[in-house]
Write a protein that holds these residues in place. Structure first.
Motif, PDB file in Angstrom:
ATOM      1  N   ARG A   1      21.519  69.990  -1.115  1.00 56.35           N
ATOM      2  CA  ARG A   1      21.768  70.107  -2.560  1.00 56.35           C
ATOM      3  C   ARG A   1      22.840  71.171  -2.737  1.00 56.35           C
ATOM      4  O   ARG A   1      22.554  72.369  -2.773  1.00 56.35           O
ATOM      5  N   LEU A   2      24.070  70.707  -2.844  1.00 56.64           N
ATOM      6  CA  LEU A   2      25.222  71.604  -2.814  1.00 56.64           C
ATOM      7  C   LEU A   2      25.839  71.745  -4.194  1.00 56.64           C
ATOM      8  O   LEU A   2      25.907  70.791  -4.967  1.00 56.64           O
ATOM      9  N   LEU A   3      26.319  72.938  -4.469  1.00 61.50           N
ATOM     10  CA  LEU A   3      26.997  73.250  -5.722  1.00 61.50           C
ATOM     11  C   LEU A   3      28.271  73.998  -5.392  1.00 61.50           C
ATOM     12  O   LEU A   3      28.252  74.942  -4.606  1.00 61.50           O
ATOM     13  N   THR A   4      29.393  73.572  -5.966  1.00 65.68           N
ATOM     14  CA  THR A   4      30.611  74.353  -5.835  1.00 65.68           C
ATOM     15  C   THR A   4      31.028  74.870  -7.206  1.00 65.68           C
ATOM     16  O   THR A   4      30.915  74.165  -8.210  1.00 65.68           O
ATOM     17  N   GLU A   5      31.476  76.114  -7.227  1.00 65.92           N
ATOM     18  CA  GLU A   5      31.951  76.747  -8.455  1.00 65.92           C
ATOM     19  C   GLU A   5      33.460  77.018  -8.372  1.00 65.92           C
ATOM     20  O   GLU A   5      33.994  77.850  -9.088  1.00 65.92           O
ATOM     21  N   GLY A   6      34.118  76.267  -7.481  1.00 64.92           N
ATOM     22  CA  GLY A   6      35.569  76.371  -7.375  1.00 64.92           C
ATOM     23  C   GLY A   6      35.976  77.459  -6.404  1.00 64.92           C
ATOM     24  O   GLY A   6      35.227  77.819  -5.506  1.00 64.92           O
ATOM     25  N   GLY A   7      37.176  77.978  -6.599  1.00 70.05           N
ATOM     26  CA  GLY A   7      38.057  77.711  -7.710  1.00 70.05           C
ATOM     27  C   GLY A   7      38.811  76.399  -7.668  1.00 70.05           C
ATOM     28  O   GLY A   7      38.485  75.490  -6.877  1.00 70.05           O
ATOM     29  N   PRO A   8      39.848  76.315  -8.528  1.00 74.87           N
ATOM     30  CA  PRO A   8      40.597  75.084  -8.672  1.00 74.87           C
ATOM     31  C   PRO A   8      41.186  74.545  -7.374  1.00 74.87           C
ATOM     32  O   PRO A   8      41.212  73.331  -7.162  1.00 74.87           O
ATOM     33  N   ARG A   9      41.650  75.435  -6.502  1.00 80.57           N
ATOM     34  CA  ARG A   9      42.228  74.958  -5.247  1.00 80.57           C
ATOM     35  C   ARG A   9      41.177  74.281  -4.382  1.00 80.57           C
ATOM     36  O   ARG A   9      41.405  73.200  -3.829  1.00 80.57           O
ATOM     37  N   LEU A  10      40.018  74.915  -4.250  1.00 81.10           N
ATOM     38  CA  LEU A  10      38.953  74.331  -3.442  1.00 81.10           C
ATOM     39  C   LEU A  10      38.477  73.020  -4.061  1.00 81.10           C
ATOM     40  O   LEU A  10      38.292  72.023  -3.351  1.00 81.10           O
ATOM     41  N   LEU A  11      38.297  72.984  -5.377  1.00 79.17           N
ATOM     42  CA  LEU A  11      37.836  71.757  -6.009  1.00 79.17           C
ATOM     43  C   LEU A  11      38.846  70.638  -5.796  1.00 79.17           C
ATOM     44  O   LEU A  11      38.470  69.490  -5.541  1.00 79.17           O
ATOM     45  N   GLY A  12      40.129  70.948  -5.878  1.00 78.28           N
ATOM     46  CA  GLY A  12      41.146  69.936  -5.615  1.00 78.28           C
ATOM     47  C   GLY A  12      41.048  69.383  -4.205  1.00 78.28           C
ATOM     48  O   GLY A  12      41.208  68.176  -3.991  1.00 78.28           O
ATOM     49  N   GLN A  13      40.769  70.236  -3.230  1.00 79.75           N
ATOM     50  CA  GLN A  13      40.621  69.786  -1.850  1.00 79.75           C
ATOM     51  C   GLN A  13      39.401  68.884  -1.692  1.00 79.75           C
ATOM     52  O   GLN A  13      39.443  67.878  -0.973  1.00 79.75           O
TER      53      GLN A  13
END
Length: 264
Positions: free
Chosen positions: A195-207
């Motif tokens: 159960r994973l959650l990412t809070e970014g940032g924008p660069r990581l979310l884009g990847q």
């Protein structure tokens, strides 16, 4: 808070008792609204959701931080999403800019986490190719749950040693110096963090989007205009074809919209 979608016979039960704006939802109600999908009969597959905030004109930050776009209801949702997760995946730049600290245990979720086989708090998993991090910070030296550092096999051995000396667990998730997003997700799942959650940032979310490993987006739309040249919630190279997601739910409080989209 009131529910705008999905529409039911009584779209917003809370408005009937709290007026047009509704009442403040309990943590249990928010947890039910944002519950992870039930695992199948086989070995649980990882499920990665992102939680981000954006202004009306698309800014993910103001003066380098997301907090100015937030509100108390957004922070309640933020806390609930963390309380539901096994691990919180975050980019190194966000750790530096936002002053990340270890996730804390919350008594309100202790019984639910124990019943789900989770630890007292989610682990923080920092994605970093260079390992240019301050390993003297409490995030590394005194977390309730050991902090994970995701990096590539080609990472600087001295920085790897520094991370491990500080108490972090280094997880290799790439062949070179960088991190492969798909491999990172599966490496976390191998450690029991599905159960994973990412809070970014924008660069990581884009990847993560480009690697097609994002299953769900929880997006708070802030009723603010910022102008300027702030990043969007996701950056980096564009994908070949836009990813289509389906709206699952939409909540509202004080003009803020709390949307939840799932991979189609």
């Amino acid at each position: 808070m009131r529910r705008l979608f999905p529409v039911t016979d009584v779209t917003d039960e809370t408005a009937a008792t709290g007026g047009a704006a509704g009442r403040e939802w309990s943590l249990a109600e928010l947890a039910a609204a944002y519950a992870y999908p039930e695992p199948g009969p086989q070995r649980p597959a990882p499920w990665l959701r992102a939680n981000m905030v954006s202004s009306l004109d698309g800014a993910a930050q103001h003066e380098g931080r997301s907090q100015p776009l937030s509100c108390p209801a957004d922070m309640r949702v933020f806390g609930v999403l963390r309380a539901l997760a096994d691990a919180v995946v975050v980019g190194a730049e966000t750790v530096r800019q936002e002053g990340y600290r270890p996730a804390r245990a919350r008594a309100e979720f202790a019984a639910a986490r124990e019943a789900a086989g989770q630890g007292p708090a989610p682990a923080i998993a920092v994605v970093s190719a260079s390992l240019d991090l301050d390993f003297s910070l409490p995030l590394f030296t005194s977390p309730l749950v050991r902090t994970l550092v995701l990096t590539g096999a080609g990472a600087d051995p001295e920085r790897v040693a520094a991370a491990e000396k500080a108490g972090a667990r280094v997880v290799v998730a790439g062949e070179g110096a960088g991190v492969d997003p798909g491999r990172a997700v599966h490496a976390l799942a191998e450690l029991g963090h599905t159960r994973l959650l990412t809070e970014g940032g924008p660069r990581l979310l884009g990847q993560l989007i480009a690697a097609d490993v994002l299953d769900e987006l929880c997006l708070t739309v802030s009723p603010m205009l910022t102008a300027g040249d702030a990043q969007r919630i996701a950056g980096g190279p564009s994908v070949t074809l836009p990813r289509r997601f389906t709206l699952l739910s939409m909540l509202e409080e004080d003009g803020f919209l709390f949307t939840r989209y799932r991979r189609t």
